[in-house]
Scaffold this motif. Structure first.
Motif, PDB file in Angstrom:
ATOM      1  N   GLN A 135      47.783  32.220  17.251  1.00 37.01           N
ATOM      2  CA  GLN A 135      47.473  30.800  17.121  1.00 37.01           C
ATOM      3  C   GLN A 135      47.073  30.267  18.486  1.00 37.01           C
ATOM      4  OE1 GLN A 135      50.515  28.479  15.150  1.00 37.01           O
ATOM      5  NE2 GLN A 135      51.102  30.188  13.815  1.00 37.01           N
ATOM      6  N   ASP A 144      46.881  42.475  18.902  1.00 31.58           N
ATOM      7  CA  ASP A 144      45.564  41.839  18.882  1.00 31.58           C
ATOM      8  C   ASP A 144      45.647  40.537  18.089  1.00 31.58           C
ATOM      9  OD1 ASP A 144      45.474  42.455  16.168  1.00 31.58           O
ATOM     10  OD2 ASP A 144      43.888  43.966  16.353  1.00 31.58           O
ATOM     11  N   ALA A 145      44.481  39.936  17.828  1.00 30.27           N
ATOM     12  CA  ALA A 145      44.455  38.617  17.190  1.00 30.27           C
ATOM     13  C   ALA A 145      45.062  38.622  15.802  1.00 30.27           C
ATOM     14  CB  ALA A 145      43.026  38.098  17.139  1.00 30.27           C
ATOM     15  N   THR A 146      45.003  39.759  15.100  1.00 30.28           N
ATOM     16  CA  THR A 146      45.514  39.840  13.732  1.00 30.28           C
ATOM     17  C   THR A 146      47.004  40.159  13.680  1.00 30.28           C
ATOM     18  OG1 THR A 146      45.091  42.210  13.468  1.00 30.28           O
ATOM     19  CG2 THR A 146      43.247  40.710  13.030  1.00 30.28           C
ATOM     20  N   GLY A 147      47.590  40.530  14.806  1.00 31.58           N
ATOM     21  CA  GLY A 147      48.975  40.960  14.830  1.00 31.58           C
ATOM     22  C   GLY A 147      49.141  42.463  14.829  1.00 31.58           C
ATOM     23  N   LYS A 148      48.018  43.188  14.825  1.00 29.76           N
ATOM     24  CA  LYS A 148      48.075  44.649  14.869  1.00 29.76           C
ATOM     25  C   LYS A 148      48.540  45.104  16.254  1.00 29.76           C
ATOM     26  CE  LYS A 148      45.165  48.787  14.480  1.00 29.76           C
ATOM     27  NZ  LYS A 148      43.781  49.288  14.244  1.00 29.76           N
ATOM     28  N   GLY A 171      40.227  46.269  19.216  1.00 30.97           N
ATOM     29  CA  GLY A 171      40.317  45.140  18.316  1.00 30.97           C
ATOM     30  C   GLY A 171      39.803  43.887  18.996  1.00 30.97           C
ATOM     31  N   SER A 172      40.144  42.732  18.444  1.00 32.40           N
ATOM     32  CA  SER A 172      39.628  41.468  18.970  1.00 32.40           C
ATOM     33  C   SER A 172      40.756  40.623  19.545  1.00 32.40           C
ATOM     34  CB  SER A 172      38.921  40.689  17.854  1.00 32.40           C
ATOM     35  OG  SER A 172      39.810  40.441  16.777  1.00 32.40           O
ATOM     36  N   SER A 186      54.422  37.731  16.330  1.00 30.96           N
ATOM     37  CA  SER A 186      54.326  38.169  14.934  1.00 30.96           C
ATOM     38  C   SER A 186      53.185  37.426  14.260  1.00 30.96           C
ATOM     39  CB  SER A 186      55.635  37.918  14.181  1.00 30.96           C
ATOM     40  OG  SER A 186      55.930  36.539  14.138  1.00 30.96           O
ATOM     41  N   GLY A 187      52.527  38.087  13.311  1.00 37.57           N
ATOM     42  CA  GLY A 187      51.445  37.463  12.569  1.00 37.57           C
ATOM     43  C   GLY A 187      50.198  37.277  13.400  1.00 37.57           C
ATOM     44  N   ALA A 188      49.271  36.490  12.854  1.00 34.16           N
ATOM     45  CA  ALA A 188      48.008  36.234  13.532  1.00 34.16           C
ATOM     46  C   ALA A 188      48.210  35.284  14.703  1.00 34.16           C
ATOM     47  CB  ALA A 188      46.997  35.638  12.549  1.00 34.16           C
ATOM     48  N   ASN A 198      42.079  36.932  26.597  1.00 29.50           N
ATOM     49  CA  ASN A 198      40.975  37.205  25.679  1.00 29.50           C
ATOM     50  C   ASN A 198      40.065  38.300  26.203  1.00 29.50           C
ATOM     51  OD1 ASN A 198      40.817  35.038  23.340  1.00 29.50           O
ATOM     52  ND2 ASN A 198      41.571  33.986  25.166  1.00 29.50           N
TER      53      ASN A 198
END
Length: 616
Positions: free
Chosen positions: A103, A21-25, A47-48, A99-101, A71
């Protein structure tokens, strides 16, 4: 969310999908891709967004990962072209994408990236019969159909990476030209040959289906009706290796391949019982004769090890249909990019990276009697001019030409035929300098294409053209793209040794003539590196090998696998007249191939006799 995963062919069995998801989860992982159709999903999203999606596995003989982003869920295909859209929309290379949030990747950014990509793909879209606004993210796709979207994937090679910005390259397989794209900017263009429309890829598939039948066993292979002789071209050429004289004509060329697969010729391995892997389309040549396309002829044996039967193989479209031509070249030269990471594991020390090109040019006699003595290797720059990289010359009894260097103790290439030296037999590695000079070489391959021009000479002064069936020069494609920047070198999917593998290497010891064993395991950060060899050595060049193990695709049910790639090795050796101590130098070398053919080599060193903090 659901869609189709494809890369010119559907992925082999075992491909998996992962979603962030957007947060990297991690929203989903280990989701199957159906090999027969390429379908995945449906996957419930939580999630988002934006949601980043990755599918990893293998296609033909190559490892692969493809990416996409959405999206809103719904239909999302995962192909090299959706990967390109995701890179352009995010401004991130594949090394950092998952990886990560997140971009970028807004609907607006994805739409803009797709528009930019479609503009660059205009001649390929027309060749495939697709509208200029065809939706590459969600449009109809049938892997292996060779029409519509699938033909688009057949006809264009996609490269991804990072320079000062993330980039995408597009190269025409049915014409010429390379397009280089960064977010919002495009340089260069693709073109398609007027005869491209006549390249019937369904017919090429039919040839390979018959080749699969012909290579099932020795009886089929030697059959006059369903065997290789019936499928090989009248002008076919095949050879045991690049330095051996070829067998020519459909009967003799086919017989050589059958005898090699039955263990009579070559290294004595019986290959029957495995499978001929599907071939991705290589670049096609049109010229003045019948269309000729590069293809793979790779057999995977029952142990999961791949055997490449011939180099630079080709099929030709005759008026009566496709036939297998075998060796495309008389001088079967090959070239591959290599990136080496050297890491000290017994003490924290700076890593080092080295880039090189492995250029193998067989030192053979050719038709007409000429003997190859020298070759000049060049790449194109962005203006289209040839830029000489190196000379290679005959050295001693070497089977391959050796790099012509400035001196016998300095590997720096000399471009002056009258000044320099070879440093031994079969020195095929061309070092690419560190810093700006080497970056320029790598950047030319990115922006001007990976073609290498090899001029052939029959004298050591590199002045008299060789002649022969290939003429005065040949062109080969460099397998693999050299990373341009230091950051992109470090961000490759390097194997990571588990803690026990490190402690076992550093603590390894044995008396004179003692038997030792070592079972290192490692993890792979992504699914697009196929490890193919592990070596245990006692010198930096691996000239003193204690043990060597060929790795391959792990068979079903075996341990140590990611998808189906090896993440472990079992190495054993008997020491000679020199004992091995805990402070002796030891090297574990793991090599593997990336999807484009780039060789990654990880050298993990233990040298506790060296001062802590310094490289070995």
């Amino acid at each position: 969310m659901a869609g189709i995963v494809a890369a010119g062919l559907g992925l082999n069995a075992g491909a998996k999908v992962r979603v962030l998801d957007a947060t990297g989860k991690v929203v989903a992982s280990g989701k199957d891709v159906t090999a027969a159709t390429g379908a995945y999903g449906p996957i419930a999203l939580s999630g988002s967004g934006p949601f980043r999606v990755e599918a990893c596995g293998s296609v033909g003989d190559r490892p692969i990962c493809v990416w996409g982003a959405t999206n809103n869920g719904g239909t999302l295909n995962l192909t090299p072209l959706t990967s390109a859209i995701t890179v352009l929309a995010s401004g991130q290379s594949p090394q950092t994408l998952m990886s990560g949030a997140a971009q970028g990747l807004s609907d607006t950014a994805l739409a803009s990236a797709q528009t930019q990509l479609r503009t660059a793909l205009a001649p390929a879209l027309a060749d495939a019969g697709l509208a200029s606004d065809f939706d590459l993210l969600a449009g109809a796709l049938t892997p292996g159909a060779h029409t519509g979207y699938d033909r688009l994937l057949d006809s264009v090679a996609v490269g991804l990476g990072a320079d000062t910005q993330a980039y995408v390259t597009l190269t025409s397989r049915l014409g010429t030209g390379t397009a280089y794209l960064e977010t919002g900017t495009t340089q260069g263009a693709l073109s398609f040959d007027a005869a491209a429309a006549g390249v019937d890829l369904t017919g090429l598939d039919a040839l390979f289906i018959k080749l699969v039948t012909a290579t099932a066993n020795i009886g089929n292979c030697q059959s006059k009706t369903i065997g290789l002789e019936a499928l090989f071209d009248a002008a076919a050429r095949s050879s045991v290796d690049a330095v051996s004289a070829p067998f020519t004509g459909s009967k003799d060329a086919a017989q050589l391949v059958c005898l090699r697969m039955n263990g009579i010729l070559g290294e004595g391995e019986v290959m029957f019982g495995g499978k001929l892997l599907p071939s991705l389309l290589g670049r096609c040549d049109f010229g003045t004769g019948d269309p000729l396309c590069r293809v793979g002829f790779v057999y995977q044996n029952t142990a999961g090890l791949q055997r490449r039967l011939g180099l630079e193989q080709a099929a030709v479209k005759r008026p009566a249909g496709w036939t297998f031509l075998g060796n495309r070249l008389e001088v079967q030269a090959t070239a591959a990019a290599r990136l080496v990471l050297t890491r000290r594991v017994d003490s924290a020390a700076p890593d080092s990276y080295a880039r090189s090109l492995d250029i193998s040019i067989p030192a053979i006699s050719v038709s007409g009697g000429g003997v190859l003595q020298c070759a000049r290797v060049s790449q194109k720059d962005t203006s289209g001019a040839d830029v000489a990289l190196a000379l290679f010359k005959k050295a001693g009894n070497g089977s391959y030409l050796s790099l012509w260097s400035v001196s016998s103790s300095d590997a720096t290439p000399s471009l002056d035929p009258a000044s320099g030296a070879t440093r031994g037999n079969n020195i095929v590695s061309l070092p690419v300098p560190a810093g700006a000079a080497g970056d320029a070489v790598a950047r030319n391959f990115v922006r001007a294409g990976r073609g290498l021009k090899i001029e052939l000479f029959k004298d050591s002064a590199c002045a008299t053209p060789l002649g022969g069936l290939d003429g005065d020069a040949i062109s080969v494609e460099l397998a693999g793209q050299l990373p341009v920047t230091a950051a992109s070198q470090a961000a490759q999917p390097w194997p990571a040794l588990v803690a026990k593998a490190v402690t076992d290497l550093t603590g390894m010891k044995g008396a004179v003539n003692a038997k030792i064993s070592y079972g290192p395991t490692w993890t792979l950060p992504r699914g697009d590196l196929l490890p193919d060899r592990a070596l245990l050595c006692t010198d930096t060049a691996c000239n003193s090998k204690l043990a060597e193990l060929e790795l391959g695709v792990v068979v079903k049910g075996a341990a140590n696998l990611i998808g189906s790639f090896a993440t472990g090795a079992s190495l054993s050796a008997t020491l000679g007249n020199t004992a091995l101590n805990t402070n002796s130098y030891k090297l574990l070398r793991i090599t593997g191939r990336m999807p484009d053919g780039l060789v990654l080599q990880l050298d993990s060193q233990s040298c506790s006799a060296q001062i802590a903090g310094l490289p070995c």
